[in-house]
Design an enzyme around this catalytic site. Structure first.
Site, PDB file in Angstrom:
ATOM      1  N   VAL A  12       0.820  -1.132   0.109  1.00  0.00           N
ATOM      2  CA  VAL A  12       0.113  -0.061   0.024  1.00  0.00           C
ATOM      3  C   VAL A  12       0.807   1.184  -0.044  1.00  0.00           C
ATOM      4  O   VAL A  12       0.816   2.130  -0.945  1.00  0.00           O
ATOM      5  CB  VAL A  12      -0.729  -0.007   1.338  1.00  0.00           C
ATOM      6  CG1 VAL A  12      -1.857   1.242   1.253  1.00  0.00           C
ATOM      7  CG2 VAL A  12      -1.819  -1.259   1.215  1.00  0.00           C
ATOM      8  N   GLY A  14       4.369   1.655  -0.163  1.00  0.00           N
ATOM      9  CA  GLY A  14       5.366   1.855  -1.379  1.00  0.00           C
ATOM     10  C   GLY A  14       4.714   2.063  -2.901  1.00  0.00           C
ATOM     11  O   GLY A  14       5.341   2.732  -3.409  1.00  0.00           O
ATOM     12  N   LYS A  76       7.153  -4.643   5.284  1.00  0.00           N
ATOM     13  CA  LYS A  76       6.784  -4.770   6.748  1.00  0.00           C
ATOM     14  C   LYS A  76       8.006  -4.773   7.340  1.00  0.00           C
ATOM     15  O   LYS A  76       8.953  -5.060   7.314  1.00  0.00           O
ATOM     16  CB  LYS A  76       6.605  -6.201   6.507  1.00  0.00           C
ATOM     17  CG  LYS A  76       5.422  -6.562   7.545  1.00  0.00           C
ATOM     18  CD  LYS A  76       4.995  -7.985   7.336  1.00  0.00           C
ATOM     19  CE  LYS A  76       4.046  -8.746   8.578  1.00  0.00           C
ATOM     20  NZ  LYS A  76       4.654  -8.766   9.600  1.00  0.00           N
ATOM     21  N   SER A 129       5.117  10.194   7.217  1.00  0.00           N
ATOM     22  CA  SER A 129       3.784  10.340   7.823  1.00  0.00           C
ATOM     23  C   SER A 129       2.697  10.439   6.613  1.00  0.00           C
ATOM     24  O   SER A 129       2.876  10.869   5.478  1.00  0.00           O
ATOM     25  CB  SER A 129       3.864  11.550   8.698  1.00  0.00           C
ATOM     26  OG  SER A 129       2.526  11.552   9.290  1.00  0.00           O
ATOM     27  N   LYS A 183       9.760  10.528  13.940  1.00  0.00           N
ATOM     28  CA  LYS A 183       8.306  10.020  13.561  1.00  0.00           C
ATOM     29  C   LYS A 183       7.516   9.401  14.544  1.00  0.00           C
ATOM     30  O   LYS A 183       6.374   9.354  14.787  1.00  0.00           O
ATOM     31  CB  LYS A 183       8.631   9.100  12.202  1.00  0.00           C
ATOM     32  CG  LYS A 183       7.345   8.217  11.794  1.00  0.00           C
ATOM     33  CD  LYS A 183       6.560   9.305  11.100  1.00  0.00           C
ATOM     34  CE  LYS A 183       4.977   8.620  11.013  1.00  0.00           C
ATOM     35  NZ  LYS A 183       4.728   7.441  10.898  1.00  0.00           N
ATOM     36  N   HIS A 186       6.271  12.101  16.798  1.00  0.00           N
ATOM     37  CA  HIS A 186       4.797  12.709  16.018  1.00  0.00           C
ATOM     38  C   HIS A 186       3.745  11.663  16.504  1.00  0.00           C
ATOM     39  O   HIS A 186       2.535  12.074  16.625  1.00  0.00           O
ATOM     40  CB  HIS A 186       5.327  12.471  14.672  1.00  0.00           C
ATOM     41  CG  HIS A 186       4.111  12.659  13.785  1.00  0.00           C
ATOM     42  ND1 HIS A 186       3.303  11.667  13.579  1.00  0.00           N
ATOM     43  CD2 HIS A 186       3.534  13.607  13.080  1.00  0.00           C
ATOM     44  CE1 HIS A 186       2.179  12.144  12.535  1.00  0.00           C
ATOM     45  NE2 HIS A 186       2.142  13.317  12.583  1.00  0.00           N
ATOM     46  N   ASN A 187       3.888  10.350  16.212  1.00  0.00           N
ATOM     47  CA  ASN A 187       2.855   9.321  16.351  1.00  0.00           C
ATOM     48  C   ASN A 187       2.563   9.473  18.019  1.00  0.00           C
ATOM     49  O   ASN A 187       1.370   9.460  18.424  1.00  0.00           O
ATOM     50  CB  ASN A 187       3.258   8.127  16.143  1.00  0.00           C
ATOM     51  CG  ASN A 187       3.172   7.995  14.695  1.00  0.00           C
ATOM     52  OD1 ASN A 187       3.463   8.704  13.917  1.00  0.00           O
ATOM     53  ND2 ASN A 187       3.149   6.739  14.395  1.00  0.00           N
ATOM     54  N   GLU A 190       0.445  12.458  18.669  1.00  0.00           N
ATOM     55  CA  GLU A 190      -1.091  12.049  17.772  1.00  0.00           C
ATOM     56  C   GLU A 190      -1.835  11.325  18.667  1.00  0.00           C
ATOM     57  O   GLU A 190      -3.099  11.523  18.798  1.00  0.00           O
ATOM     58  CB  GLU A 190      -0.697  11.249  16.346  1.00  0.00           C
ATOM     59  CG  GLU A 190      -1.750  10.754  15.648  1.00  0.00           C
ATOM     60  CD  GLU A 190      -1.418   9.790  14.676  1.00  0.00           C
ATOM     61  OE1 GLU A 190      -0.353  10.315  13.897  1.00  0.00           O
ATOM     62  OE2 GLU A 190      -1.943   8.611  14.573  1.00  0.00           O
ATOM     63  N   TYR A 191      -1.215  10.283  19.453  1.00  0.00           N
ATOM     64  CA  TYR A 191      -2.057   9.428  20.357  1.00  0.00           C
ATOM     65  C   TYR A 191      -2.779  10.598  21.408  1.00  0.00           C
ATOM     66  O   TYR A 191      -3.882  10.336  21.539  1.00  0.00           O
ATOM     67  CB  TYR A 191      -1.125   8.612  21.142  1.00  0.00           C
ATOM     68  CG  TYR A 191      -0.880   7.053  20.494  1.00  0.00           C
ATOM     69  CD1 TYR A 191      -0.501   6.952  19.315  1.00  0.00           C
ATOM     70  CD2 TYR A 191      -1.299   6.135  21.102  1.00  0.00           C
ATOM     71  CE1 TYR A 191      -0.208   5.796  18.799  1.00  0.00           C
ATOM     72  CE2 TYR A 191      -1.127   4.794  20.810  1.00  0.00           C
ATOM     73  CZ  TYR A 191      -0.622   4.658  19.544  1.00  0.00           C
ATOM     74  OH  TYR A 191      -0.422   3.355  18.942  1.00  0.00           O
TER      75      TYR A 191
HETATM   76  P1  NDP Z   1       1.698  -3.546   2.972  1.00  0.00           P
HETATM   77  O1  NDP Z   1       1.297  -4.995   4.017  1.00  0.00           O
HETATM   78  O2  NDP Z   1       0.713  -3.126   2.050  1.00  0.00           O
HETATM   79  O3  NDP Z   1       2.865  -4.456   2.115  1.00  0.00           O
HETATM   80  C1  NDP Z   1       3.974  -5.220   2.408  1.00  0.00           C
HETATM   81  C2  NDP Z   1       4.923  -5.015   1.576  1.00  0.00           C
HETATM   82  O4  NDP Z   1       6.107  -5.600   2.259  1.00  0.00           O
HETATM   83  C3  NDP Z   1       4.702  -5.887   0.389  1.00  0.00           C
HETATM   84  O5  NDP Z   1       5.406  -5.327  -0.659  1.00  0.00           O
HETATM   85  C4  NDP Z   1       5.532  -7.339   0.667  1.00  0.00           C
HETATM   86  O6  NDP Z   1       6.054  -7.986  -0.412  1.00  0.00           O
HETATM   87  C5  NDP Z   1       6.687  -6.746   1.714  1.00  0.00           C
HETATM   88  N1  NDP Z   1       7.292  -7.686   2.279  1.00  0.00           N
HETATM   89  C6  NDP Z   1       7.010  -8.275   3.289  1.00  0.00           C
HETATM   90  N2  NDP Z   1       7.719  -9.013   3.886  1.00  0.00           N
HETATM   91  C7  NDP Z   1       8.920  -8.868   3.068  1.00  0.00           C
HETATM   92  C8  NDP Z   1       9.986  -9.831   3.320  1.00  0.00           C
HETATM   93  N3  NDP Z   1      10.455 -10.604   4.425  1.00  0.00           N
HETATM   94  N4  NDP Z   1      10.990  -9.505   2.293  1.00  0.00           N
HETATM   95  C9  NDP Z   1      10.721  -8.719   1.521  1.00  0.00           C
HETATM   96  N5  NDP Z   1       9.566  -7.991   1.252  1.00  0.00           N
HETATM   97  C10 NDP Z   1       8.449  -7.999   1.995  1.00  0.00           C
HETATM   98  O7  NDP Z   1       2.669  -2.606   3.751  1.00  0.00           O
HETATM   99  P2  NDP Z   1       2.513  -1.191   4.029  1.00  0.00           P
HETATM  100  O8  NDP Z   1       2.641  -0.639   2.619  1.00  0.00           O
HETATM  101  O9  NDP Z   1       0.968  -0.753   4.653  1.00  0.00           O
HETATM  102  O10 NDP Z   1       3.512  -0.871   4.899  1.00  0.00           O
HETATM  103  C11 NDP Z   1       4.934  -0.714   4.767  1.00  0.00           C
HETATM  104  C12 NDP Z   1       5.645  -0.117   5.772  1.00  0.00           C
HETATM  105  O11 NDP Z   1       5.004   1.125   5.866  1.00  0.00           O
HETATM  106  C13 NDP Z   1       5.561  -0.521   7.503  1.00  0.00           C
HETATM  107  O12 NDP Z   1       6.568  -0.409   7.915  1.00  0.00           O
HETATM  108  C14 NDP Z   1       4.582   0.238   7.737  1.00  0.00           C
HETATM  109  O13 NDP Z   1       4.540   0.198   9.281  1.00  0.00           O
HETATM  110  C15 NDP Z   1       4.649   1.406   7.198  1.00  0.00           C
HETATM  111  N6  NDP Z   1       3.253   2.162   7.074  1.00  0.00           N
HETATM  112  C16 NDP Z   1       3.281   3.362   7.495  1.00  0.00           C
HETATM  113  C17 NDP Z   1       2.223   4.161   7.220  1.00  0.00           C
HETATM  114  C18 NDP Z   1       2.258   5.659   7.481  1.00  0.00           C
HETATM  115  O14 NDP Z   1       1.280   6.311   7.791  1.00  0.00           O
HETATM  116  N7  NDP Z   1       3.353   6.264   7.333  1.00  0.00           N
HETATM  117  C19 NDP Z   1       0.877   3.631   7.151  1.00  0.00           C
HETATM  118  C20 NDP Z   1       0.867   2.324   6.964  1.00  0.00           C
HETATM  119  C21 NDP Z   1       2.076   1.608   7.029  1.00  0.00           C
HETATM  120  P3  NDP Z   1       5.225  -9.068  -0.837  1.00  0.00           P
HETATM  121  O15 NDP Z   1       4.201  -8.571  -2.095  1.00  0.00           O
HETATM  122  O16 NDP Z   1       6.045 -10.056  -1.664  1.00  0.00           O
HETATM  123  O17 NDP Z   1       4.614  -9.904  -0.012  1.00  0.00           O
END
Ligand code: NDP
Length: 475
Positions: A12, A14, A76, A129, A183, A186-187, A190-191
């Site tokens: 999501v 990325g 992740k 963020s 960051k 910041h969170n 936010e809480y």
């Molecule tokens: P998603 O669950 O949508 O995507 C996870 C991604 O991680 C996929 O591309 C997946 O690849 C990849 N992945 C998982 N495990 C591995 C691994 N071992 N090696 C390589 N790739 C891996 O995650 P989000 O986009 O929601 O979150 C990504 C990051 O952003 C997290 O750290 C999250 O905490 C943070 N985040 C930040 C937010 C913000 O407001 N700043 C909001 C939401 C998230 P595959 O397709 O192969 O499974």
């Protein structure tokens, strides 16, 4: 033409970040562990395809990026980041930069940064963020790493960041974990902000017996005033929304159990580690924990019942004005605490965190964005090393004006049994902070009594123990 930057992890966050980067005219190479996701992402990218280089092997991906290669890892958080770095490492060359843009714990970021120290590679920990929307259209970006690595990515990150007026909400904040630490705080703020808004909502709903629509009107009005902010704005919208299934206010049908993913908790742990009192943030995290104990709360209500509400405030309009001021007062406390944690961490980790810059890059693109942060920016710009935000001229004026309303609101809630632990904590913090002579003289006496810990005297006499003999006598 080679890509300006690379990105791994088309989940999501990325994929939205990658589209944002492409849209701002930067060529970007993308890779995902599971190649189907890369194909799907590219197929759906429409007119941005020209800016994208989709790659299905790490070799092809690395070769597509202009050295020194900045590579954003947006996957992740936790072990997957270490695994991905290990996979990537043998393919990189001198000067290449791995950038973790996920929600990492800054202590992991420091470890990863240190591990790469002698490898010729370097590491940036980057707090992003603003959730999915922010990633796609302009996040607030908090960067930690070496200044040289920042220079390599400054142009791209500036192009994709949120803008407050024309001012980009991105900055290099310091070495190694500085960006992820900021960051996290910041969170934490936010809480606290969300919890205090929820407590005020609780008073309006359970004390003044107002409907969701009526409360929406109140927040709508407040959003035109000094509380103007993203969180107040969405609170109004949330309160106005109807459930498509029943037609009832959506908010009334949502279970009162709040989730959390850890950044609030990390803020509190680090506050404690640094010896900073962050009472409003602590209260907010504790409130989420209590909220999740729904069964226990229901059982306890059966035992204790609920206290009768205190007499309704005679002048409802004036009381609602008090609630607005109380929220502002408590918010000052929460932000002051958040900045105090950062100030202590800055010394502990030698980051030299630029406080005015932090407030500046939070003015847009993040969840706590608000007019209020513009005032914090000015206060810190005038006095970057002030001990506490509360004592700056601008904020002491706000607190002087709003502390009486906060007192009235907390009193009403206490008498009515309405939980307002974050508001009350902010008030307690303020009362303790601004009282020159507190009651810890008694604690020092007790400590000396049972443990001969000694104390300082106010009259300067050098006699550090009291006349109570040995504390051991009592056993
Ligand atoms: P998603 O669950 O949508 O995507 C996870 C991604 O991680 C996929 O591309 C997946 O690849 C990849 N992945 C998982 N495990 C591995 C691994 N071992 N090696 C390589 N790739 C891996 O995650 P989000 O986009 O929601 O979150 C990504 C990051 O952003 C997290 O750290 C999250 O905490 C943070 N985040 C930040 C937010 C913000 O407001 N700043 C909001 C939401 C998230 P595959 O397709 O192969 O499974």
């Amino acid at each position: 033409e080679q890509a300006e930057i690379g990105l791994i992890g088309l989940g999501v966050m990325g994929s939205n970040l990658a589209l944002n980067i492409a849209e701002k005219g930067n060529k970007i190479a993308v890779f995902n562990r599971t190649p189907e996701a890369t194909r799907k992402f590219y197929a759906e990218a429409g007119e941005l395809q020209g800016q994208l280089i989709p790659c299905e092997t790490i070799e092809e991906f690395v070769a597509a990026i202009r050295p020194p290669r900045p590579i954003i890892i947006m996957i992740k958080a936790g072990d997957p980041v270490d695994q991905q770095m290990e996979i990537l490492k043998p393919h990189l060359s001198n000067g290449d930069i791995m950038i973790d843009a996920g929600n990492a714990n800054f202590r992991d970021t420091i470890r990863r940064f240190d591990n790469l120290k002698d490898s010729g590679l370097t590491f940036i920990g980057m707090g992003v963020s603003g959730g999915e929307e922010g990633a796609r259209h302009g996040p607030s970006i908090m960067v930690g790493g070496t200044e040289d690595s920042w220079k390599r990515v400054e142009k791209v990150l500036t192009s994709i960041s949120a803008k407050y007026n024309d001012d980009p909400c991105v900055a290099w904040l310091g070495n190694d974990g500085a960006g992820h630490f900021v960051k996290t705080i910041h969170n934490g703020i936010e809480y606290a902000d969300m919890q205090m808004i929820a407590e005020i909502y609780g008073i309006l709903r359970d004390g003044l017996k107002m409907s969701a629509a009526e409360i929406a009107d109140v927040f709508g009005e407040w959003n035109k005033g000094r509380l103007n902010s993203y969180l107040i704005e969405i609170t109004e919208k949330v309160l106005r929304a109807a459930d498509p299934i029943t037609g009832k206010p959506m908010v009334d049908l949502i279970l009162d159990k709040a989730g959390q993913k850890g950044t609030g908790k990390w803020s509190v742990i680090e506050a404690q580690n640094m010896g900073v009192a962050a009472t409003a943030i602590e209260a907010a995290v504790a409130a989420r924990i209590l909220s999740s104990q729904k069964d226990e709360r229901e059982a306890a209500e059966k035992i204790f019942g609920l206290p009768a509400l205190a007499a309704a405030p005679a002048d409802r309009k004036a009381f609602i004005a008090d609630l607005e001021s109380a929220l502002l007062a408590a918010k000052v406390g929460a932000y002051a605490q958040g900045f105090a944690i950062m100030s202590a961490a800055s010394k502990e980790f030698n980051w030299n965190l630029p406080m005015p810059t932090i407030a500046r890059i939070w003015r847009a693109g993040c969840i706590i964005r608000s007019e209020f942060l513009d005032e914090i920016t000015s206060a810190f710009t005038k006095d970057p090393h002030v001990a506490n935000l509360i004592v700056t001229p601008a904020f002491s004026a706000i607190v002087k004006e709003t502390d009486a309303p906060l007192r009235r609101v907390v009193s009403y809630a206490a008498l009515s049994g309405l939980p307002v632990s974050a508001l009350a904590s902010a008030l307690g913090y303020f009362d303790a902070y601004r009282r020159g002579r507190g009651s810890a003289n008694l604690i020092q006496a007790q400590r000396d009594f049972f443990g001969a810990h000694g104390f300082e005297r106010i009259d300067g006499v050098d006699k550090p123990h009291g006349p109570w003999g040995s504390g051991a006598d009592i056993f």
